[in-house]
Design a protein around this motif. Structure first.
Motif, short mmCIF file in Angstrom:
data_model
loop_
_atom_site.label_atom_id
_atom_site.label_comp_id
_atom_site.label_asym_id
_atom_site.label_seq_id
_atom_site.Cartn_x
_atom_site.Cartn_y
_atom_site.Cartn_z
N ARG A 43 0.83 -1.21 0.00
CA ARG A 43 0.00 0.00 0.00
C ARG A 43 0.86 1.26 0.00
NH1 ARG A 43 -2.02 3.63 3.51
NH2 ARG A 43 -1.01 2.64 5.30
N GLU A 44 1.87 1.27 0.86
CA GLU A 44 2.75 2.42 0.99
C GLU A 44 4.19 1.93 1.08
OE1 GLU A 44 2.42 5.81 1.41
OE2 GLU A 44 0.23 5.93 1.20
N VAL A 45 5.08 2.53 0.29
CA VAL A 45 6.49 2.19 0.40
C VAL A 45 7.32 3.47 0.37
CG1 VAL A 45 6.80 1.79 -2.09
CG2 VAL A 45 8.41 0.80 -0.47
N ILE A 46 8.28 3.52 1.26
CA ILE A 46 9.27 4.59 1.27
C ILE A 46 10.60 3.99 0.84
CG2 ILE A 46 10.65 6.09 2.78
CD1 ILE A 46 8.10 6.45 4.47
N ILE A 47 11.21 4.58 -0.17
CA ILE A 47 12.56 4.21 -0.60
C ILE A 47 13.49 5.27 -0.03
CG2 ILE A 47 14.07 3.75 -2.55
CD1 ILE A 47 11.71 1.77 -2.28
N ALA A 48 14.40 4.85 0.84
CA ALA A 48 15.24 5.80 1.56
C ALA A 48 16.68 5.74 1.07
CB ALA A 48 15.20 5.52 3.06
N ASN A 49 17.19 6.88 0.67
CA ASN A 49 18.61 7.01 0.37
C ASN A 49 19.42 7.02 1.67
OD1 ASN A 49 18.29 7.21 -2.42
ND2 ASN A 49 18.08 9.44 -2.36
N PRO A 50 20.71 6.75 1.58
CA PRO A 50 21.54 6.88 2.78
C PRO A 50 21.71 8.35 3.15
CG PRO A 50 22.90 6.40 0.87
CD PRO A 50 21.47 6.27 0.42
N TYR A 51 22.21 8.56 4.36
CA TYR A 51 22.52 9.92 4.80
C TYR A 51 23.39 10.62 3.77
CZ TYR A 51 21.23 11.11 9.65
OH TYR A 51 20.58 11.50 10.79
N ARG A 52 23.11 11.91 3.57
CA ARG A 52 23.96 12.73 2.72
C ARG A 52 24.21 14.06 3.43
NH1 ARG A 52 25.37 8.73 0.64
NH2 ARG A 52 25.34 8.18 -1.59
#
Length: 389
Positions: A43-52
């Motif tokens: 239903r919901e997905v967050i794709i998270a980049n690494p810290y920048r």
């Protein structure tokens, strides 16, 4: 997008969504992210980049760099940022604080997206070991490499070992591309091996036109695909090429360490070609007479699941490989020898295997699809009843 029930937060390790898109969504984390985005059960997905580091992000945005993220309901890309310290700290307490803060940032992003009880799938060992995401109903770690033997990040090996210890002690489910990674983590919870795979759509259909540069290489042609770095046994390749001047050895990929190619410089039957796009790569592998996994034997390569091997076989080429544990039992069209310098003695046997017929090639593609690999990871992620530890 249909109304599925799952809420997921996914994190890359050290690379970003932009990196994944620019390299053709070819690595296991890239494929996992794409599968989550496409999955109608999510239903919901967050794709998270690494810290920048914030100044770096500002500079990139100023020049409008970045790959487009799918504009779909319930699909979100987040970029946690920090103001201080461009690099991760080496101090253990500071490193733990850094990744707890990263985990808190993910929790805030999940709440903003309306997620109530998301599961976290992370490919970053320090996120898995140190973040402590109390907002997540379940955390699964996916290991694409053994970070405790990754040469480029040796200063963080103690931190990775501690992260592995915590992952194991927590009972967290672990999926990894090789049994060796699972064994090195030694999880007390479920652990499954999920080797690399292939994208079915790339490998079916009529045989593509052979690129002109490859058609001009005298046959038989033995191809190595991948980044040219210290994993490649260049000295062994030089022994092979000099012992078998009747074959062409093609090294196809980005040269990350030019000095590493010194052993093959000037050998007339060694061809070095820059990396190509996915369509051209498929065309090369569907024409090559043979393919090579010409790696040094190290703790890192012993724990890798060489993506190249699956793509070689999907293309129909027989494979000559050093005897690495993840290469055993992949397919009986893989010949294993102890060292790359021993390859010359197995070339005739390799060429005698010939290219696979279409029925066999397509069967391999179907049996080793990314879809089937992702199913095993998602079974862990969603704690489905058919998963056994």
């Amino acid at each position: 997008m249909s109304s599925g029930g799952h809420e997921v937060v996914f994190t890359f390790s050290y690379e970003t969504w932009d990196d994944a898109v620019h390299r053709g969504m070819m690595r296991p984390p890239d494929r996992l992210a794409a599968a989550l985005i496409a999955d109608p059960e999510v239903r919901e997905v967050i794709i998270a980049n690494p810290y920048r580091w914030l100044p770096t992000l500002a500079a990139r945005r100023a020049v409008a760099r970045g790959a487009r993220f799918p504009d779909l309901a319930g699909r979100h890309l987040v970029q946690p940022w920090r103001v201080r310290d461009r690099r991760d700290p080496l101090d253990p307490d500071a490193l733990e604080a850094r990744y707890r803060a990263y985990g808190d940032a993910l929790g805030r992003a999940a709440r903003r997206a309306g997620q109530r009880s998301p599961v976290l799938l992370t490919t970053h060992p320090l996120v898995a070991g140190f973040a402590r995401p109390e907002w997540a109903s379940r955390v699964v770690y996916f290991g694409r490499d053994d970070w405790t033997s990754y040469p480029g990040r040796s200063e963080f090996w103690p931190a990775y070992r501690e992260a592995y210890r915590r992952i194991a002690a927590s009972g967290m489910p672990v999926a990894a591309v090789s049994a060796q990674i699972v064994e090195r983590i030694a999880p007390t919870g479920p652990g499954v091996v999920v080797p690399n795979g292939v994208e079915v759509a790339e490998w079916i259909g009529p045989e593509p036109e052979v690129p002109a540069w490859f058609a001009a290489v005298p046959g038989p042609r033995l191809v190595y695909v991948g980044t040219i770095d210290d994993r490649l046994d260049a000295e062994g390749v030089a022994v092979l090429a000099r012992a078998r001047p009747d074959v062409s050895v093609v090294l196809l990929g980005h040269v990350a360490a030019p000095d590493h190619l010194a052993p093959v410089q000037g050998i007339p039957n060694v061809v070095v070609h820059p990396a190509v796009g996915r369509t051209e790569l498929v065309a090369v592998l569907r024409a090559a007479e043979g393919a090579l996994v010409a790696h040094r034997v190290t703790p890192l390569t012993e724990a890798m699941s060489p993506l190249k091997a699956y793509e070689y076989l999907a293309g129909g080429a027989p494979v000559l490989s050093v005897d690495l544990p993840p290469m055993r039992d992949v397919d009986d069209r893989v010949l294993l020898v102890p060292r790359v310098e021993d390859f010359a003695g197995a070339v005739d046997e390799l060429l005698a295997l010939g290219r696979a017929d279409e029925e066999r090639r397509l069967r391999f593609v179907a049996e080793n699809s990314w879809e089937s690999r992702h199913r095993a990871v998602f079974d862990l992620l969603y704690d489905r009843a058919n998963v056994s530890g």
